[in-house]
Design an enzyme around this catalytic site. Structure first.
Site, PDB file in Angstrom:
ATOM      1  CD  GLN A 151     -94.610  96.817 -48.092  1.00  0.00           C
ATOM      2  OE1 GLN A 151     -94.603  97.866 -47.602  1.00  0.00           O
ATOM      3  NE2 GLN A 151     -95.476  96.245 -48.717  1.00  0.00           N
ATOM      4  CB  ALA A 186     -92.162  80.355 -45.769  1.00  0.00           C
ATOM      5  CD  GLU A 201     -98.941  95.465 -44.248  1.00  0.00           C
ATOM      6  OE1 GLU A 201     -97.812  95.853 -44.496  1.00  0.00           O
ATOM      7  OE2 GLU A 201     -99.645  95.746 -43.177  1.00  0.00           O
ATOM      8  CG  ASP A 248     -95.376  93.570 -45.854  1.00  0.00           C
ATOM      9  OD1 ASP A 248     -95.115  92.527 -44.961  1.00  0.00           O
ATOM     10  OD2 ASP A 248     -96.062  93.589 -46.712  1.00  0.00           O
ATOM     11  N   GLY A 304    -105.643 109.947 -28.638  1.00  0.00           N
ATOM     12  CA  GLY A 304    -104.914 110.613 -27.232  1.00  0.00           C
ATOM     13  C   GLY A 304    -106.065 111.027 -26.424  1.00  0.00           C
ATOM     14  N   GLY A 305    -105.592 111.965 -25.672  1.00  0.00           N
ATOM     15  CA  GLY A 305    -106.803 112.158 -24.506  1.00  0.00           C
ATOM     16  C   GLY A 305    -107.037 113.636 -25.096  1.00  0.00           C
TER      17      GLY A 305
HETATM   18  N1  CAO Z   1     -82.256  79.870 -54.669  1.00  0.00           N
HETATM   19  C1  CAO Z   1     -82.862  78.430 -54.511  1.00  0.00           C
HETATM   20  N2  CAO Z   1     -84.240  78.452 -53.687  1.00  0.00           N
HETATM   21  C2  CAO Z   1     -84.359  79.760 -53.100  1.00  0.00           C
HETATM   22  C3  CAO Z   1     -83.844  80.817 -53.285  1.00  0.00           C
HETATM   23  C4  CAO Z   1     -82.563  80.594 -54.136  1.00  0.00           C
HETATM   24  N3  CAO Z   1     -81.877  81.879 -54.280  1.00  0.00           N
HETATM   25  N4  CAO Z   1     -84.618  81.793 -52.802  1.00  0.00           N
HETATM   26  C5  CAO Z   1     -85.497  81.310 -52.181  1.00  0.00           C
HETATM   27  N5  CAO Z   1     -85.662  80.088 -52.559  1.00  0.00           N
HETATM   28  C6  CAO Z   1     -86.599  79.000 -52.131  1.00  0.00           C
HETATM   29  C7  CAO Z   1     -86.666  78.778 -50.737  1.00  0.00           C
HETATM   30  O1  CAO Z   1     -85.963  78.084 -50.033  1.00  0.00           O
HETATM   31  C8  CAO Z   1     -88.093  78.183 -50.582  1.00  0.00           C
HETATM   32  O2  CAO Z   1     -88.080  76.830 -50.851  1.00  0.00           O
HETATM   33  P1  CAO Z   1     -88.896  75.754 -49.882  1.00  0.00           P
HETATM   34  O3  CAO Z   1     -90.301  76.152 -49.859  1.00  0.00           O
HETATM   35  O4  CAO Z   1     -88.304  74.357 -50.721  1.00  0.00           O
HETATM   36  O5  CAO Z   1     -87.969  75.840 -48.539  1.00  0.00           O
HETATM   37  C9  CAO Z   1     -88.727  78.868 -51.839  1.00  0.00           C
HETATM   38  O6  CAO Z   1     -87.849  79.457 -52.469  1.00  0.00           O
HETATM   39  C10 CAO Z   1     -90.118  79.872 -51.438  1.00  0.00           C
HETATM   40  O7  CAO Z   1     -89.658  80.836 -50.297  1.00  0.00           O
HETATM   41  P2  CAO Z   1     -90.741  81.193 -49.609  1.00  0.00           P
HETATM   42  O8  CAO Z   1     -91.589  80.013 -48.916  1.00  0.00           O
HETATM   43  O9  CAO Z   1     -90.339  82.080 -48.469  1.00  0.00           O
HETATM   44  O10 CAO Z   1     -91.752  82.114 -50.410  1.00  0.00           O
HETATM   45  P3  CAO Z   1     -93.162  82.052 -50.767  1.00  0.00           P
HETATM   46  O11 CAO Z   1     -93.293  82.842 -52.008  1.00  0.00           O
HETATM   47  O12 CAO Z   1     -93.761  80.564 -50.866  1.00  0.00           O
HETATM   48  O13 CAO Z   1     -93.805  82.727 -49.642  1.00  0.00           O
HETATM   49  C11 CAO Z   1     -94.130  84.578 -48.073  1.00  0.00           C
HETATM   50  C12 CAO Z   1     -93.706  84.166 -49.533  1.00  0.00           C
HETATM   51  C13 CAO Z   1     -93.811  86.180 -47.745  1.00  0.00           C
HETATM   52  C14 CAO Z   1     -95.592  84.278 -47.650  1.00  0.00           C
HETATM   53  C15 CAO Z   1     -93.117  83.956 -46.928  1.00  0.00           C
HETATM   54  O14 CAO Z   1     -91.937  84.064 -47.405  1.00  0.00           O
HETATM   55  C16 CAO Z   1     -93.345  84.256 -45.680  1.00  0.00           C
HETATM   56  O15 CAO Z   1     -94.329  84.124 -44.808  1.00  0.00           O
HETATM   57  N6  CAO Z   1     -92.324  85.091 -45.224  1.00  0.00           N
HETATM   58  C17 CAO Z   1     -92.197  85.546 -43.793  1.00  0.00           C
HETATM   59  C18 CAO Z   1     -93.324  86.566 -43.340  1.00  0.00           C
HETATM   60  C19 CAO Z   1     -92.920  87.812 -44.445  1.00  0.00           C
HETATM   61  O16 CAO Z   1     -91.817  88.377 -44.659  1.00  0.00           O
HETATM   62  N7  CAO Z   1     -94.108  88.084 -44.900  1.00  0.00           N
HETATM   63  C20 CAO Z   1     -94.033  89.585 -45.770  1.00  0.00           C
HETATM   64  C21 CAO Z   1     -93.946  89.457 -47.108  1.00  0.00           C
HETATM   65  S1  CAO Z   1     -94.449  91.010 -47.939  1.00  0.00           S
HETATM   66  O17 CAO Z   1     -96.149  90.870 -47.579  1.00  0.00           O
END
Ligand code: CAO
Length: 421
Positions: free
Chosen positions: A17, A98, A139, A168, A247-248
């Site tokens: 998001q 991440a 979030e 988000d 607010g106030g």
């Molecule tokens: N081709 C190949 N690999 C891909 C890719 C693509 N097109 N797009 C993503 N990937 C891979 C990433 O490189 C990552 O690989 P590694 O872990 O090996 O480095 C993997 O997919 C997973 O990506 P991620 O860690 O970002 O995703 P997740 O589902 O594990 O975590 C989230 C999701 C949201 C917790 C994390 O991305 C995060 O903390 N983001 C920052 C904070 C944020 O925006 N949070 C809001 C989310 S909405 O509530």
């Protein structure tokens, strides 16, 4: 009329998001947003909270309007070559992986600068540099870590998260501002830069007034909080203030006619000092206008419960809309508690494009929130979200200028997956 961000190309590496809200706004302002998704799978939200089997969820469709989608495995060598060409072609790369994921893919900030010195790299992370910088964040974690949860809810009860997605969508908004600012800076510096927005920081920015109250506490009780009049001592941190006005000008949520059966039959009522006499007249307490116990804001602060009790005796005799009709001409600030059902049926929101009906080839018509920011010279047309890989071919051909032979080779390598027609 032209679009404000026409000509700007965004390499959209966002998911879930926070990042998608940012790139959706940029797309509405006219940028060409190219969403890069994992082959065969795409943004995880395509499949989350589905209401119709095998059809992109509302979660996805409502966050990814006006974008184009390309499938690309960016961990494969051929995929990396395509990504490099995208980086060289685009103006901004937006990501909310991440922590460390982009580096692990081989695309550090230094590498991106080498490839395209004018590129802006915009990132959302849960936390900024510090003890939690490596943590994944969603979030509600941001709401808790940014000070919102500890200051939301009823006094003496558990901390509460809010339905507004301030972690988000709020951080996505912050990032969008950072991106357009960096784009403006580039017009005179010629250089790109790194833009980061941490969700904890975004939430805290929205909780600014609560940090104000934290510091006021050192100088005595917060007399506009209901607990002041209830003689409940303050602790050493900003407390939860229930539905007190921030607010106030004291305010509260009060019952309206029908509250016994309708969970949203309430109004917010603010006793703005400037219209106190009007409030007294409306609720049938004309004698409070000159009574020293009631006539000044300071005199009223220890009596908020009694005051709002009297106002509620009146609001309970009216519907929330009648309260609006009566109070607005008298300049008394009130607002009905609107349900999502009522909002979705509100014609004026449809007239302004804030609520839009969008047609999708697989799900049919659905409602979405349009662009809440209106530019007079750059109107927004809300277009449906892309199907997974819908634009892979045209992006390889028209944006990246690959030849037909090269495209065939890229496809043969398997990094772009199957293209849907
Ligand atoms: N081709 C190949 N690999 C891909 C890719 C693509 N097109 N797009 C993503 N990937 C891979 C990433 O490189 C990552 O690989 P590694 O872990 O090996 O480095 C993997 O997919 C997973 O990506 P991620 O860690 O970002 O995703 P997740 O589902 O594990 O975590 C989230 C999701 C949201 C917790 C994390 O991305 C995060 O903390 N983001 C920052 C904070 C944020 O925006 N949070 C809001 C989310 S909405 O509530």
């Amino acid at each position: 009329m032209s679009k404000a961000l026409e000509g700007i190309k965004i390499l959209d590496f966002t998911h879930v998001q926070s990042g998608p809200t940012c790139t959706q706004l940029l797309a509405w302002f006219g940028a060409d947003v190219i969403k890069v998704e994992r082959p065969g799978f795409g943004d995880a939200t395509r499949g989350q909270l589905r209401d119709i089997p095998d059809v992109d969820s509302l979660y996805f469709t409502m966050l990814n309007h006006n974008k184009r989608s390309i499938e690309l495995n960016t961990k494969d060598e051929t995929g990396k070559e395509v990504l490099i060409r995208l980086i060289k072609t685009c103006d901004v790369l937006v990501e909310n992986f991440a922590p460390g994921a982009l580096d692990r893919m081989g695309f550090t900030w230094e590498r991106i600068q080498e490839l395209n010195p004018s590129m802006i790299l915009a990132s959302i992370k849960g936390f900024g540099p510090g003890p939690f910088e490596d943590c994944k964040v969603y979030e509600n974690i941001a709401q808790c870590a940014g000070g919102s949860a500890s200051t939301t809810g009823m006094l003496g009860d558990v901390p509460l998260v809010t339905g507004a997605q301030i972690g988000d969508s709020g951080t996505g908004l912050h990032l969008a501002l950072g991106i357009v600012t960096a784009l403006f800076h580039r017009t005179h510096s010629g250089k790109g830069q790194k833009v980061t927005a941490a969700m904890q920081d975004g939430v805290l920015n929205l909780c600014r007034v609560k940090l104000r109250d934290q510091q006021r506490l050192a100088h005595g009780p917060l007399d506009e909080y209901s607990q002041f009049g209830e003689n409940i001592p303050f602790g050493d941190a900003t407390p939860r203030a229930g539905n007190d006005s921030g607010g106030g000008q004291p305010g509260r949520i009060l019952k309206c006619k029908g509250w016994e059966t309708d969970p949203d039959a309430y109004t917010y009522f603010i006793t703005q000092a400037a219209v106190w006499k009007n409030v007294c007249d409306v609720i049938g307490k004309a004698e409070w206008k000159e009574d020293p116990d009631w006539s000044t804001p300071k005199a009223r602060l220890p009596r908020l419960n009694q005051m709002f009790g009297a106002i509620e005796d009146w609001t309970m005799t009216k519907t929330k809309f009648e309260v609006m009709e009566i109070c607005n001409p008298l300049n008394i600030p009130v607002g009905p508690i609107l349900s999502m059902k009522e909002i979705s049926e509100e014609q004026s929101l449809r007239d302004t494009g804030t609520i839009v009906e969008v047609d999708h080839p697989e799900r049919g018509k659905y409602l979405s929130v349009g662009n809440p920011v209106k530019l007079s010279g750059s109107p927004v047309e809300v277009l449906r979200s892309p199907l997974l890989a819908e634009h892979t071919d045209e992006i390889l051909l028209d944006v990246l200028n690959y030849s037909a032979k090269e495209i065939a080779e890229i496809k043969a390598s398997g990094v772009v997956g199957e293209v849907k027609s």
